[in-house]
Design a protein around this motif. Structure first.
Motif, mmCIF file in Angstrom:
data_model
loop_
_atom_site.group_PDB
_atom_site.id
_atom_site.type_symbol
_atom_site.label_atom_id
_atom_site.label_comp_id
_atom_site.label_asym_id
_atom_site.label_seq_id
_atom_site.Cartn_x
_atom_site.Cartn_y
_atom_site.Cartn_z
ATOM 1 N N PRO A 201 0.819 -1.229 0.000
ATOM 2 C CA PRO A 201 0.000 0.000 0.000
ATOM 3 C C PRO A 201 0.846 1.270 0.000
ATOM 4 N N THR A 202 2.012 1.234 0.667
ATOM 5 C CA THR A 202 2.893 2.394 0.682
ATOM 6 C C THR A 202 3.484 2.645 -0.703
ATOM 7 N N ILE A 203 3.843 1.570 -1.401
ATOM 8 C CA ILE A 203 4.341 1.699 -2.775
ATOM 9 C C ILE A 203 3.259 2.322 -3.657
ATOM 10 N N ALA A 204 2.032 1.823 -3.533
ATOM 11 C CA ALA A 204 0.926 2.345 -4.346
ATOM 12 C C ALA A 204 0.707 3.830 -4.072
ATOM 13 N N SER A 205 0.694 4.202 -2.809
ATOM 14 C CA SER A 205 0.488 5.615 -2.451
ATOM 15 C C SER A 205 1.609 6.489 -2.998
ATOM 16 N N ALA A 206 2.841 5.979 -2.976
ATOM 17 C CA ALA A 206 3.976 6.746 -3.486
ATOM 18 C C ALA A 206 3.853 6.980 -4.986
ATOM 19 N N ILE A 207 3.435 5.952 -5.718
ATOM 20 C CA ILE A 207 3.273 6.085 -7.171
ATOM 21 C C ILE A 207 2.177 7.098 -7.488
ATOM 22 N N ILE A 208 1.081 7.027 -6.752
ATOM 23 C CA ILE A 208 -0.024 7.965 -6.980
ATOM 24 C C ILE A 208 0.415 9.393 -6.676
ATOM 25 N N ALA A 209 1.099 9.583 -5.538
ATOM 26 C CA ALA A 209 1.537 10.921 -5.144
ATOM 27 C C ALA A 209 2.515 11.497 -6.160
ATOM 28 N N ASP A 210 3.416 10.651 -6.656
ATOM 29 C CA ASP A 210 4.404 11.129 -7.615
ATOM 30 C C ASP A 210 3.751 11.454 -8.955
ATOM 31 N N ALA A 211 2.813 10.614 -9.385
ATOM 32 C CA ALA A 211 2.168 10.822 -10.679
ATOM 33 C C ALA A 211 1.260 12.042 -10.673
ATOM 34 N N THR A 212 0.614 12.296 -9.565
ATOM 35 C CA THR A 212 -0.336 13.407 -9.483
ATOM 36 C C THR A 212 0.273 14.651 -8.837
ATOM 37 N N ARG A 213 1.562 14.522 -8.446
ATOM 38 C CA ARG A 213 2.289 15.633 -7.813
ATOM 39 C C ARG A 213 1.558 16.157 -6.581
ATOM 40 N N THR A 214 1.044 15.214 -5.791
ATOM 41 C CA THR A 214 0.316 15.586 -4.580
ATOM 42 C C THR A 214 1.099 15.276 -3.314
ATOM 43 N N GLY A 215 2.336 14.849 -3.458
ATOM 44 C CA GLY A 215 3.118 14.512 -2.276
ATOM 45 C C GLY A 215 4.600 14.540 -2.583
ATOM 46 N N PRO A 216 5.435 14.292 -1.603
ATOM 47 C CA PRO A 216 6.886 14.312 -1.798
ATOM 48 C C PRO A 216 7.353 13.119 -2.621
ATOM 49 N N HIS A 217 8.552 13.229 -3.179
ATOM 50 C CA HIS A 217 9.133 12.105 -3.896
ATOM 51 C C HIS A 217 9.325 10.938 -2.933
#
Length: 235
Positions: A201-217
């Motif tokens: 789930p952490t990997i999934a959240s990281a990919i979403i955040a990076d793709a949508t620019r809604t979170g840190p790298h």
């Protein structure tokens, strides 16, 4: 992720665009044996599955006197699967016809066991013979009887189910960005989690955040693991 993954093909930015059709979408086959209906669900019991079943049941011939579901083709279920069973149970009561849902395997069978339902026929209340009465709620009754030793495992399962939408979204993003199919995207996610020692789930959240620019790298170890996995699974 822009810092680790190879650049996407021209015209396919790593962003939210319609992804290819889900291969896990639920379909329900039907065969009539005299007045008995045999339904064969295939795919996943997730959001919308109860509506698919209700539509199929509404189209059964009026002469139908029994409905049996072979669930062996269902590969995954979340809490929507319990609603699926509720719809089937309610239809049987409304039409006064016996209904069964048997042949559960793999993860769906494990779900039923963890919530305390009988995986050989979850429409039957635990410890009783026959079909439930209108006042019976098998899911609630089973939960009340669940051994305390299973509570921790059940909690982990609930957390996994809750994370499923994010995992599916991340899988769709990988499919869109890299032109891969659903199975390949799933393998990339799992391998990235394994290589980096990070929960899926952490990997999934990281990919979403990076793709949508809604979170840190994401952390460097996650970016490195994703790069390795992409190189292994993509041409």
């Amino acid at each position: 992720m822009t810092s680790a993954a190879p650049p996407p093909p021209p015209g396919r930015p790593f962003s939210e665009r319609p992804s290819p059709g889900r291969r896990g979408a639920l379909t329900i086959g039907r065969r009539m044996d005299a007045d008995r209906a045999l339904l064969t669900p295939r795919g996943e019991l997730v959001h919308g599955c109860a509506d698919v079943l209700a539509g199929k049941l509404s189209r059964l011939p009026a002469r139908t006197v029994r409905i049996d579901l072979d669930m062996s083709g269902v590969r995954f279920m979340d809490t929507a699967g319990l609603r699926f069973l509720d719809v089937l149970r309610a239809h049987g009561r409304l039409r006064s016809v016996p209904v069964t849902a048997t042949g559960w395997t793999g993860q769906p069978r494990r779900i039923l066991t963890l919530v305390g339902l009988d995986p050989t026929d979850p429409l039957r209340p635990p410890g009783r013979e026959g079909t439930p009465t209108p006042a019976t709620t098998p899911v609630a009754e089973a939960a009340a009887k669940r051994p305390p030793a299973r509570e921790e495992e059940a909690e982990r399962l609930r957390a996994s189910i809750a994370a499923r939408p994010a995992v599916d979204r991340a899988r769709g993003l990988l499919m869109t960005a890299h032109g891969c199919d659903s199975d390949t995207a799933w393998q990339i996610l799992r391998e990235t989690a394994h290589l980096s020692g990070t929960p899926l789930p952490t990997i999934a959240s990281a990919i979403i955040a990076d793709a949508t620019r809604t979170g840190p790298h994401p952390p460097q170890k996650v970016r490195d693991a994703l790069a390795v996995s992409l190189a292994r699974h993509l041409p």
